[in-house]
Design an enzyme around this catalytic site. Structure first.
Site, PDB file in Angstrom:
ATOM      1  N   CYS A  50       0.920  -1.285  -0.118  1.00 48.35           N
ATOM      2  CA  CYS A  50      -0.013   0.056   0.046  1.00 48.35           C
ATOM      3  C   CYS A  50       0.974   1.271   0.169  1.00 48.35           C
ATOM      4  O   CYS A  50       0.407   2.264  -0.125  1.00 48.35           O
ATOM      5  CB  CYS A  50      -0.838   0.015   1.278  1.00 48.35           C
ATOM      6  SG  CYS A  50      -0.198  -0.458   2.767  1.00 48.35           S
ATOM      7  N   ASN A  51       2.115   1.193   0.537  1.00 48.19           N
ATOM      8  CA  ASN A  51       2.880   2.134   0.650  1.00 48.19           C
ATOM      9  C   ASN A  51       3.917   2.573  -0.857  1.00 48.19           C
ATOM     10  O   ASN A  51       4.756   3.589  -0.973  1.00 48.19           O
ATOM     11  CB  ASN A  51       3.895   2.107   1.655  1.00 48.19           C
ATOM     12  CG  ASN A  51       2.829   2.774   2.749  1.00 48.19           C
ATOM     13  OD1 ASN A  51       2.312   3.400   2.791  1.00 48.19           O
ATOM     14  ND2 ASN A  51       3.131   2.169   4.184  1.00 48.19           N
ATOM     15  N   ARG A  52       4.062   1.370  -1.578  1.00 46.03           N
ATOM     16  CA  ARG A  52       5.093   1.533  -2.557  1.00 46.03           C
ATOM     17  C   ARG A  52       4.924   0.627  -3.658  1.00 46.03           C
ATOM     18  O   ARG A  52       4.224  -0.632  -3.544  1.00 46.03           O
ATOM     19  CB  ARG A  52       6.548   1.383  -2.033  1.00 46.03           C
ATOM     20  CG  ARG A  52       6.750  -0.087  -1.426  1.00 46.03           C
ATOM     21  CD  ARG A  52       8.264  -0.306  -0.750  1.00 46.03           C
ATOM     22  NE  ARG A  52       8.536   0.755   0.301  1.00 46.03           N
ATOM     23  CZ  ARG A  52       9.217   1.792   0.265  1.00 46.03           C
ATOM     24  NH1 ARG A  52       9.787   2.163  -0.944  1.00 46.03           N
ATOM     25  NH2 ARG A  52       9.329   2.634   1.321  1.00 46.03           N
ATOM     26  N   SER A 101      10.085   2.504   5.270  1.00 42.65           N
ATOM     27  CA  SER A 101       8.692   2.530   5.733  1.00 42.65           C
ATOM     28  C   SER A 101       8.106   3.642   6.528  1.00 42.65           C
ATOM     29  O   SER A 101       8.807   4.495   6.947  1.00 42.65           O
ATOM     30  CB  SER A 101       8.425   1.003   6.725  1.00 42.65           C
ATOM     31  OG  SER A 101       8.756   0.054   6.081  1.00 42.65           O
ATOM     32  N   GLN A 108       5.833  -5.879   8.839  1.00 42.57           N
ATOM     33  CA  GLN A 108       5.105  -6.587   7.700  1.00 42.57           C
ATOM     34  C   GLN A 108       5.936  -6.639   6.502  1.00 42.57           C
ATOM     35  O   GLN A 108       6.222  -7.840   5.612  1.00 42.57           O
ATOM     36  CB  GLN A 108       3.968  -5.893   7.384  1.00 42.57           C
ATOM     37  CG  GLN A 108       2.668  -6.299   7.977  1.00 42.57           C
ATOM     38  CD  GLN A 108       2.802  -5.032   9.351  1.00 42.57           C
ATOM     39  OE1 GLN A 108       3.532  -4.455   9.531  1.00 42.57           O
ATOM     40  NE2 GLN A 108       1.724  -5.084  10.168  1.00 42.57           N
ATOM     41  N   GLY A 181     -18.378   2.125  26.173  1.00 40.20           N
ATOM     42  CA  GLY A 181     -18.424   3.183  25.107  1.00 40.20           C
ATOM     43  C   GLY A 181     -18.168   2.509  23.713  1.00 40.20           C
ATOM     44  O   GLY A 181     -17.650   1.423  23.634  1.00 40.20           O
ATOM     45  N   ALA A 182     -18.101   3.743  22.723  1.00 36.88           N
ATOM     46  CA  ALA A 182     -18.141   3.260  21.464  1.00 36.88           C
ATOM     47  C   ALA A 182     -17.091   3.758  20.524  1.00 36.88           C
ATOM     48  O   ALA A 182     -17.026   3.917  19.336  1.00 36.88           O
ATOM     49  CB  ALA A 182     -19.561   3.296  20.539  1.00 36.88           C
ATOM     50  N   GLY A 183     -16.154   4.451  20.988  1.00 38.26           N
ATOM     51  CA  GLY A 183     -15.017   5.166  20.428  1.00 38.26           C
ATOM     52  C   GLY A 183     -14.293   4.279  19.516  1.00 38.26           C
ATOM     53  O   GLY A 183     -14.120   3.297  19.945  1.00 38.26           O
ATOM     54  N   MET A 185     -11.002   4.450  18.541  1.00 36.04           N
ATOM     55  CA  MET A 185      -9.589   3.818  19.081  1.00 36.04           C
ATOM     56  C   MET A 185      -9.947   2.750  20.163  1.00 36.04           C
ATOM     57  O   MET A 185      -9.231   1.696  20.329  1.00 36.04           O
ATOM     58  CB  MET A 185      -9.058   5.048  19.868  1.00 36.04           C
ATOM     59  CG  MET A 185      -7.447   4.897  19.559  1.00 36.04           C
ATOM     60  SD  MET A 185      -6.751   6.210  20.519  1.00 36.04           S
ATOM     61  CE  MET A 185      -7.348   7.265  19.490  1.00 36.04           C
TER      62      MET A 185
END
Lengths: 428, 283
Positions: A50-52, A101, A108, A181-183, A185
């Protein structure tokens, strides 16, 4: 022969462009074969993440880089960086060691490089040159990971929370996690903990319907927030992320829970703003409370720690690169040495036979002695030149001098193996 | 020969401690491996020095004098042996960071500080109770020293975790929980050995002086340590105490046991006989 790398990464291209460049796994064999079919390309490998997008090739000349570049998306081609030989090798080593990276030290990329090599091998475009590069790059990457702290310490907030839970509580297999809660993160952290094998994931929300929905999303069990005192006794990790304006988890509540827990440690993660856990709860025995700032501080500390390891990691990459280049040079030196020895042995053998014929009447033992003497002279004479050619690793003036002095370049064009030796032997 | 072997053992322990401390700064697993290897090599040399001397002085029973340093030397070897045993059962290398310097702290005075020779009273030369007493006391102290090391490690790491600024120590830790558990288990074993040592010690004392429990600082510290460790186990089992409180009690318990040794080295000649076993294995 030259090694070429044509690549576009997150450093040069925005996400939208990288998305267009990415090669889906299903199309990879065809793309590899197309590259291999370009005139002068001997081997090819594509690293698409996804980065290169990086294309590595072993080719007859540097000019082929232009042809490779033209196979890229027209919008990306002008942004692509072309690297050759040592620069290309260094780039692969740095990528594999995660020095290039987006998240320094991420794990990965090593697997992705190995996977790219495996796919190229399957498509029949990976030859000995690129194979050797990937193997050595993997060795360098492993050394970087074990000999430096570049991969140590989590750097995202959710993984910092999961990492801390493991450090405080040990094996998480028998632990319960309470998600309040539903945050987003908090969900990420809960998922991370789930992946680490927590036994029980409890999800509490003001509305039970929302709690049930969340529980389904994170593979947990919906519970009522009204049972919070009992839940604090049951859970070992509590991740709080609600929009409440007041403290949901008070010091008093935690104090009671700690006693009921018989002082089993309790890890509270407060990801809410304003905070949902009373900060003074951290003063209680066997209670560890981390809020967003604390997690960010640990993450920044880990990022700094990783960054501080870059110098040492680069040293390792350079060491491994030097070793690979030295090996390559030595491999280059072998044909010169082989030809030199074959030439000398052929001359010695011919002269020994001539002497045996001239002396007539020598018995077998005496004949063997004459041949052994000729061989010994060859070995003694070639000892120092062999050592020097090896030390020079075939790249310096001695290999060229030996080739010119003994007329090897006239005897045959290409660097040879058995055929060269046979040719030389016949000259002798 | 024995002296040379002990010298080499001390050097290996020092190098092992250095390797573990280096690992703390640069967490290359090879440093931890080198630390373990060096401690093991030191232990082999140390045991070889004991073995070579056993040939001369027998097992200690029947010896008529001893030196304080000998006891510390034996303790150091037992601490290292205990650590290596636990290490094979999964104790993290971080414990080596504490245990290796602790071994040095025990070994250096034994080796470098001159200690005077003490006489052993004649009735104790062949005492079986003495043998058990010395064995239990030495093993108990070694096990408590390990528990002390782990508890100190726990306290330092827990402090870092509480401060919410985890440092190197915390980063190298497998988990606070595992250190707490290991420290507590060792303290329980230390308590068991200490109980045996106190029981057989009173028999030895009776044989030597006629008093089952002489009133002296040494015995006082031993009983105090025993009571403290008993209270610690009770608190863990009944009230569920763990973590910081338990670690502090273990640290204090070990310090009290250490005072026993200070008292021992300056005690009357009669009770010094309790350490006769250690004499035979010192060069």
């Amino acid at each position: 022969m030259t090694t070429i790398c044509v690549g576009v990464s997150h450093r040069q291209a925005p996400t939208a462009l990288r998305e267009r460049l990415a090669v889906p796994a299903a199309l990879l064999p065809d793309r590899l074969r197309q590259l291999r079919e370009l005139p002068g390309v001997r081997e090819a490998m594509i690293l698409s993440t996804c980065n290169r997008l990086e294309i590595f090739a072993s080719a007859d000349s540097r000019e082929i880089a232009g042809d490779i570049q033209r196979t890229l998306d027209p919008a990306a081609a002008p942004l692509a960086a072309c690297r050759f030989d040592e620069d290309a090798l260094r780039h692969l080593f740095r990528i594999t060691a995660s020095l290039e990276s987006m998240v320094l030290g991420e794990a990965q990329i090593l697997g992705q490089v190995k996977e790219a090599a495996a796919q190229a091998r399957q498509a029949g475009t990976l030859g000995p040159e690129l194979q050797r590069l990937v193997e050595r790059a993997s060795t360098a990457a492993k050394r970087v990971r074990t000999e430096t702290e570049i991969a140590r310490g989590a750097v995202s907030l959710s993984s910092v929370a999961a990492d801390l839970a493991r450090k405080l509580l040990g094996d998480l297999a028998d632990r319960a996690v309470l998600l309040i809660g539903a945050g987003e993160m908090a969900q990420l952290a809960a998922r991370e903990l789930r992946a680490q094998g927590v036994k029980e994931l409890l999800v509490a929300n003001r509305g039970l319907a929302r709690a049930e929905e969340l529980a389904r999303e994170v593979d947990g069990l919906a519970v009522s927030l009204a049972d919070l005192p009992a839940l604090l006794v049951r859970a070992d990790v509590v991740i709080c992320s609600t929009g409440a304006e007041e403290y949901l988890v008070t010091r008093e509540l935690v104090d009671q829970a700690v006693k009921a827990r018989r002082y089993r440690p309790l890890f509270l993660v407060d990801l809410s703003l304003p905070r949902n856990v009373e900060p003074s709860a951290n003063e209680l025995e066997n209670v560890y409370l981390y809020d967003l700032d604390d997690l960010e501080r640990v993450a920044a500390q880990n990022r700094g720690q990783r960054q501080s390891q870059v110098g040492r990691a680069e040293e390792i990459v350079e060491e491994e690169l030097r070793a690979l280049l030295a090996q390559a040079h030595e491999r280059h030196a072998v044909p010169v040495l082989a030809r030199l020895r074959a030439h000398a042995e052929a001359v010695a053998c011919a002269e020994a036979e001539k002497t045996i014929a001239a002396l007539r009447g020598l018995d077998e033992r005496q004949q063997r002695s004459v041949r052994a003497m000729a061989n010994a002279i060859v070995n003694k004479l070639l000892h120092a030149p062999t050592a020097r050619l090896r030390a020079e690793a075939g790249s310096g003036p001695l290999a060229d001098a030996a080739t010119a002095l003994f007329g090897f370049d006239e005897a045959q064009g290409a660097i040879g193996g058995r055929h060269d030796r046979e040719t030389l032997a016949s000259h002798g | 020969m024995e002296t040379l072997l002990v010298h080499l053992a001390l050097l290996a322990y020092a190098a092992g401690a250095a390797a573990f401390l280096t690992w703390l700064v640069r967490p290359d697993p090879r440093w931890a491996g080198a630390g373990r290897g060096l401690l093991f090599a030191g232990l082999v040399l140390h045991v070889a020095s004991f073995a070579s001397n056993i040939g001369v002085a027998g097992l200690g029973l029947g010896a008529d004098s001893w030196k304080g340093g000998q006891l510390f030397s034996l303790l150091a070897a037992l601490i290292v042996a205990g650590y290596l045993f636990l290490d094979r059962r999964g104790l993290a290398p971080i414990a080596g960071v504490v245990v290796a310097p602790l071994t040095l702290a025990v070994m250096v005075p034994a080796h470098l500080v001159a200690t005077s020779e003490h006489a052993v009273v004649q009735p104790l030369w062949t005492s079986g109770a003495l043998f058990v007493h010395v064995a239990a006391a030495t093993l108990g102290t070694a096990v408590l020293a390990l528990a002390f090391g782990l508890s100190a490690l726990y306290l330092a790491s827990e402090r870092q975790a509480k401060s919410r600024r985890p440092g190197r120590l915390f980063a190298r830790l497998t988990s606070l929980e595992s250190i707490d558990r290991a420290g507590y288990r060792l303290a329980v074993w230390g308590f068991i050995f200490l109980s045996v040592a106190i029981g057989t010690g009173s028999l030895v004392s009776k044989a030597a002086t006629g008093a089952v429990l002489p009133i002296a600082p040494k015995e006082g510290f031993a009983l105090l340590a025993w009571a403290l460790l008993a209270a610690m186990i009770q608190a863990r089992l009944v009230a569920g105490w763990r973590g910081r409180r338990i670690a502090i009690l273990v640290v204090v318990g070990f310090v009290l046991v250490a005072f026993v040794y200070v008292g021992l080295l300056s005690a009357s000649p009669s009770l010094r006989g309790a350490l006769a076993l250690a004499i035979g294995v010192w060069p």
